[in-house]
Scaffold this active site. Structure first.
Site, PDB file in Angstrom:
ATOM      1  N   LYS A   6     -53.795  23.282  61.262  1.00 12.68           N
ATOM      2  CA  LYS A   6     -52.943  23.277  60.140  1.00 12.68           C
ATOM      3  C   LYS A   6     -51.533  23.708  60.380  1.00 12.68           C
ATOM      4  O   LYS A   6     -50.742  22.805  59.902  1.00 12.68           O
ATOM      5  CB  LYS A   6     -53.381  24.424  59.008  1.00 12.68           C
ATOM      6  CG  LYS A   6     -52.557  24.657  57.966  1.00 12.68           C
ATOM      7  CD  LYS A   6     -53.085  25.752  56.842  1.00 12.68           C
ATOM      8  CE  LYS A   6     -52.924  27.179  57.596  1.00 12.68           C
ATOM      9  NZ  LYS A   6     -51.532  27.763  57.430  1.00 12.68           N
ATOM     10  N   ILE A  31     -36.243  33.662  53.733  1.00 11.99           N
ATOM     11  CA  ILE A  31     -36.147  32.315  54.772  1.00 11.99           C
ATOM     12  C   ILE A  31     -34.607  32.543  55.130  1.00 11.99           C
ATOM     13  O   ILE A  31     -34.091  31.679  55.552  1.00 11.99           O
ATOM     14  CB  ILE A  31     -36.311  31.300  54.073  1.00 11.99           C
ATOM     15  CG1 ILE A  31     -35.552  31.066  52.617  1.00 11.99           C
ATOM     16  CG2 ILE A  31     -37.818  30.967  53.851  1.00 11.99           C
ATOM     17  CD1 ILE A  31     -35.654  29.559  52.150  1.00 11.99           C
ATOM     18  N   ASP A  32     -33.964  33.699  54.928  1.00  4.97           N
ATOM     19  CA  ASP A  32     -32.407  34.027  55.529  1.00  4.97           C
ATOM     20  C   ASP A  32     -32.230  33.279  56.629  1.00  4.97           C
ATOM     21  O   ASP A  32     -31.027  32.778  56.896  1.00  4.97           O
ATOM     22  CB  ASP A  32     -32.271  35.466  55.321  1.00  4.97           C
ATOM     23  CG  ASP A  32     -33.172  36.391  56.275  1.00  4.97           C
ATOM     24  OD1 ASP A  32     -32.577  37.402  56.703  1.00  4.97           O
ATOM     25  OD2 ASP A  32     -34.400  35.897  56.279  1.00  4.97           O
ATOM     26  N   ARG A  91     -57.707  26.651  52.071  1.00  3.78           N
ATOM     27  CA  ARG A  91     -56.335  26.304  52.351  1.00  3.78           C
ATOM     28  C   ARG A  91     -56.255  26.091  53.879  1.00  3.78           C
ATOM     29  O   ARG A  91     -55.488  25.003  54.315  1.00  3.78           O
ATOM     30  CB  ARG A  91     -55.388  27.371  51.992  1.00  3.78           C
ATOM     31  CG  ARG A  91     -55.032  27.676  50.541  1.00  3.78           C
ATOM     32  CD  ARG A  91     -53.980  28.573  50.413  1.00  3.78           C
ATOM     33  NE  ARG A  91     -52.707  28.087  50.923  1.00  3.78           N
ATOM     34  CZ  ARG A  91     -51.664  28.737  50.707  1.00  3.78           C
ATOM     35  NH1 ARG A  91     -51.552  30.003  49.826  1.00  3.78           N
ATOM     36  NH2 ARG A  91     -50.359  28.339  51.536  1.00  3.78           N
ATOM     37  N   ASP A 151     -52.453  35.896  62.880  1.00 10.91           N
ATOM     38  CA  ASP A 151     -53.277  35.276  62.253  1.00 10.91           C
ATOM     39  C   ASP A 151     -54.615  35.486  62.624  1.00 10.91           C
ATOM     40  O   ASP A 151     -55.787  34.925  61.879  1.00 10.91           O
ATOM     41  CB  ASP A 151     -52.981  33.628  62.329  1.00 10.91           C
ATOM     42  CG  ASP A 151     -51.646  33.563  61.525  1.00 10.91           C
ATOM     43  OD1 ASP A 151     -51.213  32.453  61.629  1.00 10.91           O
ATOM     44  OD2 ASP A 151     -51.302  34.178  60.783  1.00 10.91           O
ATOM     45  N   ARG A 191     -41.392  37.951  53.293  1.00 17.00           N
ATOM     46  CA  ARG A 191     -41.166  36.618  54.083  1.00 17.00           C
ATOM     47  C   ARG A 191     -39.989  35.609  53.410  1.00 17.00           C
ATOM     48  O   ARG A 191     -40.067  34.670  53.188  1.00 17.00           O
ATOM     49  CB  ARG A 191     -42.511  35.742  53.792  1.00 17.00           C
ATOM     50  CG  ARG A 191     -43.691  36.350  54.440  1.00 17.00           C
ATOM     51  CD  ARG A 191     -44.904  35.606  54.163  1.00 17.00           C
ATOM     52  NE  ARG A 191     -45.054  34.315  55.346  1.00 17.00           N
ATOM     53  CZ  ARG A 191     -45.916  33.613  55.359  1.00 17.00           C
ATOM     54  NH1 ARG A 191     -46.722  33.549  54.573  1.00 17.00           N
ATOM     55  NH2 ARG A 191     -45.883  32.725  56.291  1.00 17.00           N
TER      56      ARG A 191
HETATM   57  C1  EPZ Z   1     -46.088  31.080  60.358  1.00 16.06           C
HETATM   58  O1  EPZ Z   1     -45.229  31.530  59.293  1.00 16.06           O
HETATM   59  C2  EPZ Z   1     -47.409  30.451  60.040  1.00 16.06           C
HETATM   60  N1  EPZ Z   1     -47.230  29.630  58.972  1.00 16.06           N
HETATM   61  C3  EPZ Z   1     -48.091  31.910  59.726  1.00 16.06           C
HETATM   62  O2  EPZ Z   1     -49.547  31.414  59.567  1.00 16.06           O
HETATM   63  C4  EPZ Z   1     -48.025  33.000  60.761  1.00 16.06           C
HETATM   64  O3  EPZ Z   1     -48.847  34.013  60.235  1.00 16.06           O
HETATM   65  C5  EPZ Z   1     -46.409  32.982  61.147  1.00 16.06           C
HETATM   66  O4  EPZ Z   1     -45.800  32.021  61.337  1.00 16.06           O
HETATM   67  C6  EPZ Z   1     -46.263  33.982  62.303  1.00 16.06           C
HETATM   68  O5  EPZ Z   1     -47.068  33.622  63.323  1.00 16.06           O
HETATM   69  C7  EPZ Z   1     -47.051  28.394  59.364  1.00 16.06           C
HETATM   70  O6  EPZ Z   1     -47.022  28.003  60.299  1.00 16.06           O
HETATM   71  C8  EPZ Z   1     -47.146  27.553  58.179  1.00 16.06           C
HETATM   72  P1  EPZ Z   1     -42.161  33.654  60.687  1.00 16.06           P
HETATM   73  P2  EPZ Z   1     -43.710  31.786  58.967  1.00 16.06           P
HETATM   74  O7  EPZ Z   1     -41.051  32.903  60.071  1.00 16.06           O
HETATM   75  O8  EPZ Z   1     -42.944  30.847  59.900  1.00 16.06           O
HETATM   76  C9  EPZ Z   1     -39.762  37.357  59.176  1.00 16.06           C
HETATM   77  C10 EPZ Z   1     -51.587  31.299  58.362  1.00 16.06           C
HETATM   78  O9  EPZ Z   1     -52.455  32.311  58.122  1.00 16.06           O
HETATM   79  N2  EPZ Z   1     -38.561  36.322  58.874  1.00 16.06           N
HETATM   80  O10 EPZ Z   1     -42.603  33.369  62.037  1.00 16.06           O
HETATM   81  O11 EPZ Z   1     -43.497  31.785  57.618  1.00 16.06           O
HETATM   82  C11 EPZ Z   1     -40.913  37.154  58.513  1.00 16.06           C
HETATM   83  O12 EPZ Z   1     -40.420  37.962  57.082  1.00 16.06           O
HETATM   84  C12 EPZ Z   1     -49.886  31.628  57.957  1.00 16.06           C
HETATM   85  O13 EPZ Z   1     -51.883  30.285  58.543  1.00 16.06           O
HETATM   86  C13 EPZ Z   1     -37.294  36.726  58.352  1.00 16.06           C
HETATM   87  O14 EPZ Z   1     -37.038  37.922  58.099  1.00 16.06           O
HETATM   88  O15 EPZ Z   1     -43.657  33.255  59.718  1.00 16.06           O
HETATM   89  C14 EPZ Z   1     -41.761  38.045  59.163  1.00 16.06           C
HETATM   90  O16 EPZ Z   1     -41.860  39.060  59.144  1.00 16.06           O
HETATM   91  C15 EPZ Z   1     -49.822  33.134  57.491  1.00 16.06           C
HETATM   92  N3  EPZ Z   1     -36.420  35.696  57.795  1.00 16.06           N
HETATM   93  C16 EPZ Z   1     -41.462  37.456  60.683  1.00 16.06           C
HETATM   94  O17 EPZ Z   1     -39.940  36.946  60.577  1.00 16.06           O
HETATM   95  C17 EPZ Z   1     -36.574  34.480  58.029  1.00 16.06           C
HETATM   96  O18 EPZ Z   1     -35.772  33.708  57.634  1.00 16.06           O
HETATM   97  C18 EPZ Z   1     -41.986  36.178  61.355  1.00 16.06           C
HETATM   98  O19 EPZ Z   1     -42.184  35.179  60.261  1.00 16.06           O
HETATM   99  C19 EPZ Z   1     -37.866  34.000  58.709  1.00 16.06           C
HETATM  100  C20 EPZ Z   1     -38.911  35.139  59.014  1.00 16.06           C
END
Ligand code: EPZ
Length: 417
Positions: free
Chosen positions: A22, A124-125, A397, A305, A122
C-alpha cells in the site's frame, strides 16, 4: 460497518500470498501526475486507500483505470484541476502526496491540510519548508495549502526529522525542477526505492534512493512507464506474527525478506523459527515465546507499523518486554482493547511494558486505526472464545481480504456484514 468475528485457539497451516505494498502504491500512483503519458502499475493491492487515491487523481482530471489482478493505469494527459479536496484528504492523509507532482508540473497546487489522526498530530511542515526552499510560495487558507511556483528550482533539503512521505513528495517534485536537488537525512524505506525505480523508468535522474542522501537532477519532462510494485513488508510481518501467536507452521509467499531484516531478527529473538527464501518465508511457532525489548525507528530499524502487532505477540511471551514508540506520539490506542482481552500492559508515555503470558479471552473490541486493528485480529487468534472486532473499515484500508487469507490458513474467522 462490517465487523470481524474470530474464535481463537486454532493453529495456522498452509500458504499465504502477500499483496503489493500500500505505502509504495500510493506515491507511485501520484508519480503518474508528473507525466502526460500513461503509467501502468502492477501488483497494486485492492485496498480502500488505493481506491481513495484513485478518486483524488480523478478529481484532478486524470483517467484512472482499475483492471483485474492488481493492475492500475493512470493517464494524466491534461489536468483539469489542481485541488485535492478536503472530503478525500480527511479520509486519507497520503493525498498530500499529490502536492509535489502538481506543483512541479502545473506550477500550482491546492491541497487540503490533512490535520491530525488517531496516532499523532502528523504535521506536514517539513514538506512545506522543502517546497519553499525550492522556490515555491506557500500559504494556508481556509484549511488548504496554496502553493505556487513558476518553476521549482533545485535546492539542498535537510530534513530535521526523517519523513517518509516528505521524502517522496520532494523526490517527485525535484524530478521536474530546474537544476539539482539533494535531500539530506532522507527516509530510506523500501517504498522510497520503489518510487525512485518508477520515476527512473519515466526518465528521471536520481541517485542514492534508499540511502540518507538522495540526489535528483531535474529534467524538462517525464514520459510514461510500466512498473511492478514491491510486496507489502508490513502485511508480511503481520502474517509472521499471526503464526507465532496462533501456533502452527505457514509459508509466506511473494514477499521480500530483505525488506524485513529488523522484524525477522526480532521475531527470531523471541524464539520464532523462520527460514528465508528469495521471495518466501517458512515460519514455525515456538512452544514458548521469549520476551524481547523493541524500539521503533525509521528504516532499517524496527517499523512503527509493526509495533501493535508485536505488542499482541509479547502478551504471550514468558516475561516482560519493553516497547518504545519513537515515531508517533499517540500510537498505543490498541493497549486499552488488549487489556480488555486480558493482556498485562503498563503504558507510560511512549513506553509500554508488556508482561506475559496471560490468557487472552475473546471480547467485543473496537479498532481505532489500521495497525491497531491488525493487532486485535492477532489477539483474537490467540484468545479463548469469541472476539468481535468493530470498525474494521480501518483494517480494509491497508489489508487485502485479511480475513479470507487467514481462513485459508485454517483460522476460524468471518466477516459480519
Ligand atoms: C508513512 O507516514 C507511512 N504512511 C506510515 O504508515 C508510517 O507509519 C510512517 O511513514 C512511518 O514509517 C505512508 O507511507 C502512506 P513520517 P508519514 O512523515 O510519511 C513527523 C500505515 O500504517 N513529521 O515519516 O506520514 C511525524 O509527525 C501508515 O500504513 C513532522 O513533524 O510519516 C512523525 O512523528 C501509518 N513534520 C515523524 O515525523 C512533517 O512534515 C515521521 O512521520 C512530516 C513528519
Amino acid at each position: 460497518m462490517d465487523k470481524i468475528r474470530i474464535v481463537g485457539g486454532r493453529p495456522l497451516e498452509g500458504t499465504v500470498r502477500i499483496s503489493g505494498a500500500k505505502n509504495a502504491s500510493l506515491p507511485d500512483l501520484c508519480a503518474a501526475l508528473l507525466s502526460a503519458d500513461p503509467v501502468r502499475l502492477r501488483n497494486v493491492p485492492e485496498v480502500r486507500d488505493i481506491r481513495t487515491m484513485g478518486r483524488v487523481l480523478t478529481a484532478l482530471g486524470a483517467e484512472v483505470e482499475f483492471r483485474v489482478g492488481g493492475e492500475v493505469q493512470v493517464h494524466a494527459g491534461r489536468l483539469t484541476s489542481v485541488e485535492a479536496p478536503y472530503d478525500l484528504v480527511k479520509t486519507m492523509r497520503a493525498s498530500v502526496l499529490a502536492l509535489g507532482p502538481l506543483l512541479a508540473r502545473e506550477g500550482r497546487a491546492r491541497v487540503s491540510m490533512p490535520g491530525g489522526c488517531a496516532i499523532g498530530a502528523r504535521p506536514i511542515d517539513l514538506h512545506l519548508q522543502a517546497f519553499e526552499k525550492m522556490g515555491a510560495t506557500i500559504g494556508v487558507e481556509h484549511g488548504y495549502v496554496e502553493a505556487r511556483a513558476e518553476r521549482l528550482r533545485g535546492a539542498q533539503i535537510h530534513f530535521d526529522t526523517v519523513t517518509v512521505t516528505g521524502t517522496e513528495n520532494v523526490l517527485m517534485a525535484a524530478c521536474l525542477a530546474e537544476g539539482e536537488t539533494v535531500i539530506h537525512n532522507a527516509a530510506c524505506e523500501p517504498e522510497i526505492s520503489d518510487l525512485a525505480e518508477l520515476l527512473q523508468a519515466m526518465g528521471a535522474r536520481i541517485r542514492g534512493a534508499g540511502t540518507p542522501t538522495v540526489q535528483i537532477e531535474g529534467v524538462a519532462a517525464l514520459h510514461g512507464a510500466e512498473h511492478t510494485v514491491i510486496p507489502d513488508r508490513i502485511e508480511t510481518g503481520t502474517f509472521v506474527a499471526a503464526c507465532a501467536l496462533a501456533g502452527g507452521e505457514i509459508e509466506v509467499r511473494q514477499c521480500r525478506p530483505d525488506h524485513l531484516r529488523a522484524v525477522i531478527d526480532k521475531f527470531r529473538e523471541t524464539g520464532v523459527r523462520i527460514e528465508e527464501g528469495p521471495d518466501n518465508l517458512r515460519v514455525r511457532a515456538p512452544r514458548t515465546l521469549r520476551p524481547a525489548h523493541v524500539t521503533t525507528l525509521p528504516y532499517p530499524g524496527f517499523p512503527t507499523d509493526m509495533q501493535a502487532q508485536y505488542m499482541a505477540l509479547m502478551s504471550q511471551a514468558s516475561g516482560s518486554a519493553t516497547i518504545t514508540e519513537t515515531i508517533f506520539e499517540n500510537r498505543f490506542m490498541h493497549v486499552g482493547e488488549l487489556q480488555r482481552m486480558g493482556a498485562n500492559v503498563r503504558e507510560n508515555g511512549r513506553v509500554a511494558v508488556v508482561t506475559g503470558p496471560t490468557t487472552l479471552s475473546g471480547a467485543p473490541v473496537m479498532a481505532t486505526d489500521l495497525r491497531a486493528s491488525a493487532c486485535l485480529v492477532l489477539a483474537g487468534l490467540a484468545a479463548q472464545g469469541e472476539t468481535v472486532i468493530d470498525r474494521v473499515y480501518h483494517l480494509d484500508r491497508g489489508y487485502y481480504r485479511i480475513d479470507e487469507k487467514l481462513r485459508g490458513l485454517g483460522a476460524d474467522i468471518e466477516r459480519l456484514s
